[in-house]
Enzyme design. Structure first.
Site, PDB file in Angstrom:
ATOM      1  CG  HIS A  72      -2.109  -0.862   1.082  1.00  0.00           C
ATOM      2  ND1 HIS A  72      -3.250  -0.705   1.836  1.00  0.00           N
ATOM      3  CD2 HIS A  72      -2.354  -1.914   0.253  1.00  0.00           C
ATOM      4  CE1 HIS A  72      -4.143  -1.615   1.483  1.00  0.00           C
ATOM      5  NE2 HIS A  72      -3.614  -2.364   0.534  1.00  0.00           N
ATOM      6  CE1 TYR A 201      -6.716   4.452  10.368  1.00  0.00           C
ATOM      7  CE2 TYR A 201      -6.022   4.224   8.074  1.00  0.00           C
ATOM      8  CZ  TYR A 201      -5.878   3.902   9.418  1.00  0.00           C
ATOM      9  OH  TYR A 201      -4.895   3.022   9.798  1.00  0.00           O
ATOM     10  N   PRO A 295      -5.327   0.870  18.109  1.00  0.00           N
ATOM     11  CG  PRO A 295      -7.110  -0.458  17.396  1.00  0.00           C
ATOM     12  CD  PRO A 295      -6.576   0.261  18.606  1.00  0.00           C
ATOM     13  CE  LYS A 299       2.874   4.093  13.390  1.00  0.00           C
ATOM     14  NZ  LYS A 299       3.308   3.458  12.172  1.00  0.00           N
ATOM     15  CE1 TYR A 388      -1.953   4.479   9.037  1.00  0.00           C
ATOM     16  CE2 TYR A 388      -0.586   3.089   7.641  1.00  0.00           C
ATOM     17  CZ  TYR A 388      -1.769   3.316   8.317  1.00  0.00           C
ATOM     18  OH  TYR A 388      -2.775   2.355   8.265  1.00  0.00           O
TER      19      TYR A 388
END
Length: 397
Positions: A72, A201, A295, A299, A388
């Protein structure tokens, strides 16, 4: 029985550490209290940072990841009826993430350990850890109905927040910082194609939603729900309807998810925890035994992997030189990164979720932050992307 490193916990951190030590010529024994089937089916994280993938490849556990993992290059944020993609490689020096479930990482590492590594004992329940303030720690455990002992040069606790390892540090020698969030996640696995080619998200007035995946035909989806929610209270249709509402886009009002059979359903509380220090004498804590993150920032598994990468290097340095210099700085080195990851996870969680008590003003502040990410790619979006995909093992540089 004696070994150089006694590892308590056969999850991803314990197994990866055992593999890294094996490659460095250091013997170890892994003690896991659950049976193999349980460990290999335990559903957890699914996003791997670039550094985690690099470590798995270097450890010899990258073949199936490279064949089956999904690369991704970004995530999509949905808010205020709009969608905005954050492109990782352009913002974070070419780095990206992989979708590859923790269950698969564990299967790969178990297979390697059993084929080439040191002893890995399942159904081995550790009863106590003693002598970590001396030079010959002792682990007492039960295996195959018998009380056993294992002496070590070092003990590494990879057995989670409620494990024996963390409790072996005297109360007056450790401090635990915690935060509980006023909401949970209702998570499902469904035999349905993913919502989008990357993770989505979503911030909405109805609450947070996350659309992830395990494969091109299996979706992993989450909804923000009240603490104490019973997953049985949510029918499949109710879950799908709520996902449609929270992931909706103004430009595509007709858009709906592709539905399929829900095969798993569970509720995950959201909390943060950090225990300091991560070392006491010859006992070193790693992964969830030392820290927990919500979550939202993906991480948890990656922090555990970073811990054991740093620790394996320190143990290899000690083994080859006799110097404990890197072991002495293990806790400080890891905690710098842990707190940065905690802060990022807090930011993602509080920016995207709707607090039960928040005001309209609070909501507008959240939307302002999300618009800033969309409109300021070289500042806010870059910071999100860099966090991220994963910060350096030592955030100082």
């Amino acid at each position: 029985m004696h070994t150089t490193v006694g590892i308590i916990g056969g999850g991803p951190s314990g197994l990866l550490l055992a593999r890294l030590l094996h490659n460095a010529g250091i013997d170890s024994v892994v003690l896991e209290r659950r049976d193999r089937a349980y460990v290999e089916q335990r559903q957890r994280a699914g996003i791997l940072e670039q550094a985690t993938v690099d470590a798995l490849r270097a450890a010899g556990a990258g073949a199936r990841l490279d064949a089956e993992g999904l690369v991704h290059d970004g995530i999509e944020l949905r808010f205020d009826g709009r969608a905005h993609r954050v492109d990782f490689p352009s913002l974070a020096d070419g780095r990206r993430v992989w979708v590859y479930a923790q269950t698969e990482v564990v299967k790969d590492l178990i297979a390697l350990q059993l084929a080439e590594g040191g002893p890995l004992f399942f159904d081995a329940e550790v009863r106590s850890v003693a002598g970590v303030d001396g030079d010959r720690p002792l682990i007492r455990y039960t295996h195959e109905g018998r009380e056993q002992t294992l002496t070590c040069d070092y003990v590494v606790g990879c057995d989670g927040f409620h494990g024996v390892s963390r409790a072996a540090v005297p109360d007056h020698e450790r401090t635990t910082y915690e935060r509980a969030y006023p909401y949970s996640w209702l998570g499902i696995l469904a035999e349905a194609p993913p919502v989008y080619e990357e993770l989505v998200y979503a911030h909405s007035e109805r609450g947070f939603a996350l659309a992830s995946m395990r494969s091109p035909s299996v979706s992993r989806l989450y909804l923000q729900v009240e603490n104490g929610t019973d997953p049985a209270d949510w029918s499949d249709d109710r879950i799908w309807d709520e996902l449609d509402a929270r992931l909706a886009l103004s430009a595509r009002p007709e858009w709906r998810l592709k539905r399929g059979p829900v095969t798993q359903k569970s509720v995950l509380p959201m909390r943060s925890s950090v225990t300091e220090p991560m070392r006491y004498g010859r006992l070193l804590l790693a992964g969830d035994a030392a820290h927990i993150v919500p979550p939202t920032g993906a991480k948890g598994l990656n922090l555990a992997a970073a811990d054991v990468i740093v620790l394996a290097r320190a143990l290899a340095h000690w083994s080859s030189t006799g110097s404990t210099a890197l072991l002495d700085t293990y806790s400080d080195t890891c905690l710098r990164r842990v707190w940065r990851a905690e802060h990022f996870s807090y930011f993602m969680t509080t920016t995207l979720h709707t607090d039960p008590g928040q005001s309209a003003f609070d909501t507008r502040l959240q939307l302002s932050q999300l618009h800033r990410i969309a409109d300021a790619p070289h500042t806010a979006a870059t910071e999100l992307a860099e966090n991220y995909v994963g910060l350096p093992l030592d955030p100082r540089g």
